[in-house]
Design a protein around this motif. Sequence first.
Motif, PDB file in Angstrom:
ATOM      1  N   ASP A 335       0.817  -1.423   0.107  1.00 45.39           N
ATOM      2  CA  ASP A 335      -0.106  -0.160  -0.059  1.00 45.39           C
ATOM      3  C   ASP A 335       0.966   1.189   0.046  1.00 45.39           C
ATOM      4  O   ASP A 335       1.413   1.634   1.053  1.00 45.39           O
ATOM      5  CB  ASP A 335      -0.930   0.028   1.013  1.00 45.39           C
ATOM      6  CG  ASP A 335      -1.920   1.067   1.340  1.00 45.39           C
ATOM      7  OD1 ASP A 335      -1.750   2.252   0.448  1.00 45.39           O
ATOM      8  OD2 ASP A 335      -2.717   1.114   1.980  1.00 45.39           O
ATOM      9  N   LYS A 398      11.015 -18.470   4.795  1.00 42.87           N
ATOM     10  CA  LYS A 398      11.421 -17.349   5.533  1.00 42.87           C
ATOM     11  C   LYS A 398      11.912 -16.382   4.686  1.00 42.87           C
ATOM     12  O   LYS A 398      12.464 -16.247   3.760  1.00 42.87           O
ATOM     13  CB  LYS A 398      12.668 -17.786   6.444  1.00 42.87           C
ATOM     14  CG  LYS A 398      12.062 -18.722   7.603  1.00 42.87           C
ATOM     15  CD  LYS A 398      13.527 -19.073   8.318  1.00 42.87           C
ATOM     16  CE  LYS A 398      12.896 -20.058   9.554  1.00 42.87           C
ATOM     17  NZ  LYS A 398      13.647 -19.980  10.544  1.00 42.87           N
ATOM     18  N   ASN A 400      13.867 -12.308   4.931  1.00 39.92           N
ATOM     19  CA  ASN A 400      14.491 -11.187   6.107  1.00 39.92           C
ATOM     20  C   ASN A 400      14.426  -9.926   5.325  1.00 39.92           C
ATOM     21  O   ASN A 400      14.920  -9.927   4.008  1.00 39.92           O
ATOM     22  CB  ASN A 400      15.657 -11.826   6.570  1.00 39.92           C
ATOM     23  CG  ASN A 400      16.235 -10.717   7.458  1.00 39.92           C
ATOM     24  OD1 ASN A 400      15.409 -10.326   8.653  1.00 39.92           O
ATOM     25  ND2 ASN A 400      17.502 -10.726   7.468  1.00 39.92           N
ATOM     26  N   THR A 414       9.570  -2.441   8.597  1.00 37.84           N
ATOM     27  CA  THR A 414       8.677  -2.897   9.419  1.00 37.84           C
ATOM     28  C   THR A 414       7.277  -3.120   8.646  1.00 37.84           C
ATOM     29  O   THR A 414       6.700  -4.329   8.954  1.00 37.84           O
ATOM     30  CB  THR A 414       8.554  -2.130  10.560  1.00 37.84           C
ATOM     31  OG1 THR A 414       9.531  -1.854  11.178  1.00 37.84           O
ATOM     32  CG2 THR A 414       7.612  -2.859  11.584  1.00 37.84           C
ATOM     33  N   TYR A 415       6.756  -2.182   7.826  1.00 37.79           N
ATOM     34  CA  TYR A 415       5.806  -2.235   7.194  1.00 37.79           C
ATOM     35  C   TYR A 415       5.741  -3.383   6.112  1.00 37.79           C
ATOM     36  O   TYR A 415       4.850  -4.324   5.789  1.00 37.79           O
ATOM     37  CB  TYR A 415       5.553  -0.975   6.140  1.00 37.79           C
ATOM     38  CG  TYR A 415       4.325  -1.070   5.267  1.00 37.79           C
ATOM     39  CD1 TYR A 415       2.773  -1.142   5.972  1.00 37.79           C
ATOM     40  CD2 TYR A 415       4.555  -1.501   3.839  1.00 37.79           C
ATOM     41  CE1 TYR A 415       1.849  -1.278   4.947  1.00 37.79           C
ATOM     42  CE2 TYR A 415       3.461  -1.541   3.174  1.00 37.79           C
ATOM     43  CZ  TYR A 415       2.049  -1.519   3.557  1.00 37.79           C
ATOM     44  OH  TYR A 415       1.072  -1.766   2.758  1.00 37.79           O
ATOM     45  N   GLN A 417       7.595  -6.035   6.417  1.00 36.76           N
ATOM     46  CA  GLN A 417       7.638  -7.297   7.261  1.00 36.76           C
ATOM     47  C   GLN A 417       6.131  -7.696   7.328  1.00 36.76           C
ATOM     48  O   GLN A 417       5.799  -8.755   7.283  1.00 36.76           O
ATOM     49  CB  GLN A 417       8.500  -7.257   8.494  1.00 36.76           C
ATOM     50  CG  GLN A 417       8.577  -8.293   9.394  1.00 36.76           C
ATOM     51  CD  GLN A 417       7.434  -8.159  10.184  1.00 36.76           C
ATOM     52  OE1 GLN A 417       7.018  -7.086  10.872  1.00 36.76           O
ATOM     53  NE2 GLN A 417       6.797  -9.422  10.733  1.00 36.76           N
ATOM     54  N   SER A 418       5.409  -6.659   7.676  1.00 40.82           N
ATOM     55  CA  SER A 418       3.939  -6.913   8.187  1.00 40.82           C
ATOM     56  C   SER A 418       3.294  -7.549   6.832  1.00 40.82           C
ATOM     57  O   SER A 418       2.422  -8.341   6.960  1.00 40.82           O
ATOM     58  CB  SER A 418       3.310  -5.802   8.663  1.00 40.82           C
ATOM     59  OG  SER A 418       2.018  -5.743   8.839  1.00 40.82           O
ATOM     60  N   ASP A 422       1.433 -10.957   6.217  1.00 39.13           N
ATOM     61  CA  ASP A 422       0.065 -11.187   5.487  1.00 39.13           C
ATOM     62  C   ASP A 422      -0.004 -12.081   4.500  1.00 39.13           C
ATOM     63  O   ASP A 422      -1.296 -12.779   4.126  1.00 39.13           O
ATOM     64  CB  ASP A 422      -0.556  -9.531   5.450  1.00 39.13           C
ATOM     65  CG  ASP A 422      -1.066  -8.891   6.386  1.00 39.13           C
ATOM     66  OD1 ASP A 422      -1.073  -9.410   7.547  1.00 39.13           O
ATOM     67  OD2 ASP A 422      -1.311  -7.717   6.193  1.00 39.13           O
ATOM     68  N   ALA A 427       8.201 -13.623   7.962  1.00 40.23           N
ATOM     69  CA  ALA A 427       9.365 -12.643   7.679  1.00 40.23           C
ATOM     70  C   ALA A 427       9.682 -11.835   9.065  1.00 40.23           C
ATOM     71  O   ALA A 427       9.142 -11.819  10.075  1.00 40.23           O
ATOM     72  CB  ALA A 427       8.106 -11.274   7.219  1.00 40.23           C
ATOM     73  N   THR A 428      10.887 -11.422   8.742  1.00 45.15           N
ATOM     74  CA  THR A 428      11.613 -10.724   9.902  1.00 45.15           C
ATOM     75  C   THR A 428      12.137  -9.359   9.219  1.00 45.15           C
ATOM     76  O   THR A 428      12.319  -9.224   7.993  1.00 45.15           O
ATOM     77  CB  THR A 428      12.777 -11.642  10.639  1.00 45.15           C
ATOM     78  OG1 THR A 428      13.347 -12.178   9.444  1.00 45.15           O
ATOM     79  CG2 THR A 428      12.118 -12.727  11.263  1.00 45.15           C
ATOM     80  N   VAL A 429      12.689  -8.591  10.284  1.00 45.00           N
ATOM     81  CA  VAL A 429      13.391  -7.313   9.861  1.00 45.00           C
ATOM     82  C   VAL A 429      14.653  -7.145  10.467  1.00 45.00           C
ATOM     83  O   VAL A 429      14.661  -7.570  11.624  1.00 45.00           O
ATOM     84  CB  VAL A 429      12.479  -6.155  10.360  1.00 45.00           C
ATOM     85  CG1 VAL A 429      13.277  -4.872   9.774  1.00 45.00           C
ATOM     86  CG2 VAL A 429      11.301  -6.056   9.580  1.00 45.00           C
TER      87      VAL A 429
END
Lengths: 563, 344
Positions: A335, A398, A400, A414-415, A417-418, A422, A427-429
Amino acid sequence: MDLRVTSRRGRRGRALARLAITAAMIPAVAPALAQAQEAHRGGTMQLMAVASGGTLDPQINYTAQFWQLYSATYDGLVAFKKADGPESNTVVPDLAADMPTVSADGKTYTFTLRKGVKFSNGDDVTPEDVVASLQRIFKVSSPTSGSFYNGIVGADDCLSSPADCTLEGGVIADADANTVTINLVEPDPEFLFKLSVPHASILPKGTAAKDMGNTPIPGTGAYMFTSYDANNSLTMERNPHFVEWSADAQPEGYADKIEYKFGGTEESAVNAVMNGQADWSFDPLPADRLAELSTNATDQLHVHAQSAWWYAPMNVNIPPFNDVRVRQALNYAVDRNALVSVFGGPALAQPVCQILPPDFPGHEDSCIYTQDPGDTWSAPDMDKARALVAESGTKGEKVNVVTEDNAASRGVGTYLQSVLTDLGYDATVQTVSGDIQFTYIQNTNNNVQISVTQWYMDYPAASNFLNVLFGCGSFHPGSDSSINIAGFCDEEIDARMKSAMTLGATDPEAANAEWAKIDYAVMEKAPAVPLFTPRRLDLVSERVGNFEYSSLFNWLIAKSWVQ
Amino acid sequence: MTSVSTDKLPPSPTGEGVSAPDGPWKRLSAGLLSSPTAVLSGIGLILIVIAVLLAPLYANHVAHTDPFRSGLSAKIEIDGKKVPVMQRSTEGLGLGVTPIGPTWSGEYMLGADTQGRDVMARMLYGGRSSLLIAASATMLTLVLAAIIGVAAGYTGGLVDGVLSNLIDMMWAFPVYLLAISLSIVMIGKTIVLGPIELSSSSLIIPITIIGLVYVPYVARPVRGRVMAIKNSDFVLAARGLGVRRHRILLRHILPNVLSTLIVFAPMLTALNIVTESALSFLSVGVQAPNASWGTILQDGQALLYSRPTVALAPGIAIMVTVLLLNLFGDVLRDVLDPKSARGR
């Protein structure tokens, strides 16, 4: 109140109108204007930054922070015009008396040097200085030596053996005629742009062929560096040997002295500017001060479009992004409006879904990855994204996301990763220090799957985005200097890029049309998620006048006054 | 006639009529319960633990949110109106986006962070991580320190020389420098140890780092205590009676070292909470998507001016928890080590 949030197109129209009015009034107002300008001469400009930009060597430093200063301290044979708005993309003669004569085959450029131009140490600028400076680009392994200047005859030898670089047959000085001739292996329509950036600065021939670090090198600009401590401060004073030869190329500055202090925080810099203790700060303004400044300091804020993009390159050579459906899925899912919020809202960032920035040569509006594909991005299409992920069979893998350790980059990471969560990924940061993140994500040995980064133009040509970031020649596995971070190499697209560059020498408009198609073709393969085009926000003190903004150098410090 | 109270009678040589002295655990609980400070701080700590354990319940049924998902486009209903969580500035030049402030109701009670996530829900989840890391790291430190301290102190000689020098070398590093160095090496890589695979976001990584850096601080005193006990009369007597070394270690040395370790536990936990927060604040501790009080503090730093609650909330949580642990630890030390209490 001055409307400072402007698009390039809007500015062009107003600039022409202003030009017409000014031209009509010149005979009447010229003496008064000169008198007013003289009154603004003098004073000390106080600048601030959280950290310095590193080495002071103009042929090595590759930071926007110091390129801004080089625009007033060093000159090339040609230069980007020191003007406000789109005019700043124009190349004008600088140390060369005129634009060069170019041979019919486009391979030979002959420059006649201006007479009487001196370095800040008092020495005259000679053709030998030009030859030595172009050799020095290779001797000091300038970051762009292999990408910008590798087309000069003899450059291959210089790249393989920098210390012995002579550019034999490539750069020829004629002291009697006061000319320099540069021979290229192939025609390069962007060669003059490349000669206009600070890496091609002309320096005294005796300059040591090593990174000069904190030691100032004499230049020809209106100012010269008089002291530099990377942990503390930098001082620029008027060059005593400078006589303005071209206001377009190297205008005389208003302030007598420019002091740049390093240290502190973005927050303290804002307070200093608001309290009149500093005139400007290099770093982005803290996000939580924007709303307050937006209402309290409207006359001190300047917002300008930038030829840049924030993007998330996806490594096309390792899972899960080696599957084009996964890359397309993420493009559908992101988005862009939400990401604009991370960067301070729509006044400071514009959602994009293609590579070339808006209003850039070769840009044509198109958006593949949106709810209703068309010219512009409208909304994410999560259904399509989930369907593509399901088709790919990569759900649960996975992923990253590697970000830089600053609020905006971390916010974007962070977005992402979110969103990846979804879509069904684990997922990680990972946050990496800003000092090393850019090189870390380039090296394939680090197996970076997806990262958050930015690219700002070096010069206004489509190839500076498409060929540099997605050309096969920019992909160097295992190297820290592999700017094609996605590792994308499509031979068919690469061949089209080369053709477009050749076409640019004879028919720039047709070339730009081809670049627009290449932009679309690359986005079909989705090696990156375009996020947004940032706008530059500058806060200046109340006493700063005549703010002018260049696409390449940002604020033209020398053209503003403080009294 | 003189009457003499039986409780003042001297014990009979056979021991009849005398109750056995309280065991150490009974003395410990009696000592703690008799101290209002220990009781109140203990209750406070228990409440904090219960609160963080109820984090999923709060997130699902009160805040109705997933605190690990970005909510940049989220909206909430306030006074019957749908309000965006990320509020764009509409005044002046229209610059800036500010997350919603505290609503003091179920949803976004403490407001939102820069990703539009519910700060209260993240505080509870973050507390789980912070407390889990601190407690686990404390256990790791105590176990390693006990092994090293006992081995060095009891064995002596070459083993003592090697271990003591190792401890000294570790001690020579400033603790945060060591922790940051270890974090930079360990975080960001998937660590594979045989069948175990640790991703960069695994909490085991900060637990290991924090657990390791404080080992010298506990191992040194343990070693000293073991050396003192080793030469005490009852150990020498046991040796003289031919009791085997491992039996002396298990029956006489370890029980006496245990009290030292217990005294360290709450203090070390408090220290670990602060260390975890510092590392996470510097991006080298807990990694997203996990949260801890340190990461929330880092999120709050970017909002210190417009939404100070985002930084204040974890700051206060850290301060209160550390204070309660230190108060409890103080009393624990007084009970288990009366000599030091008298000395103060």
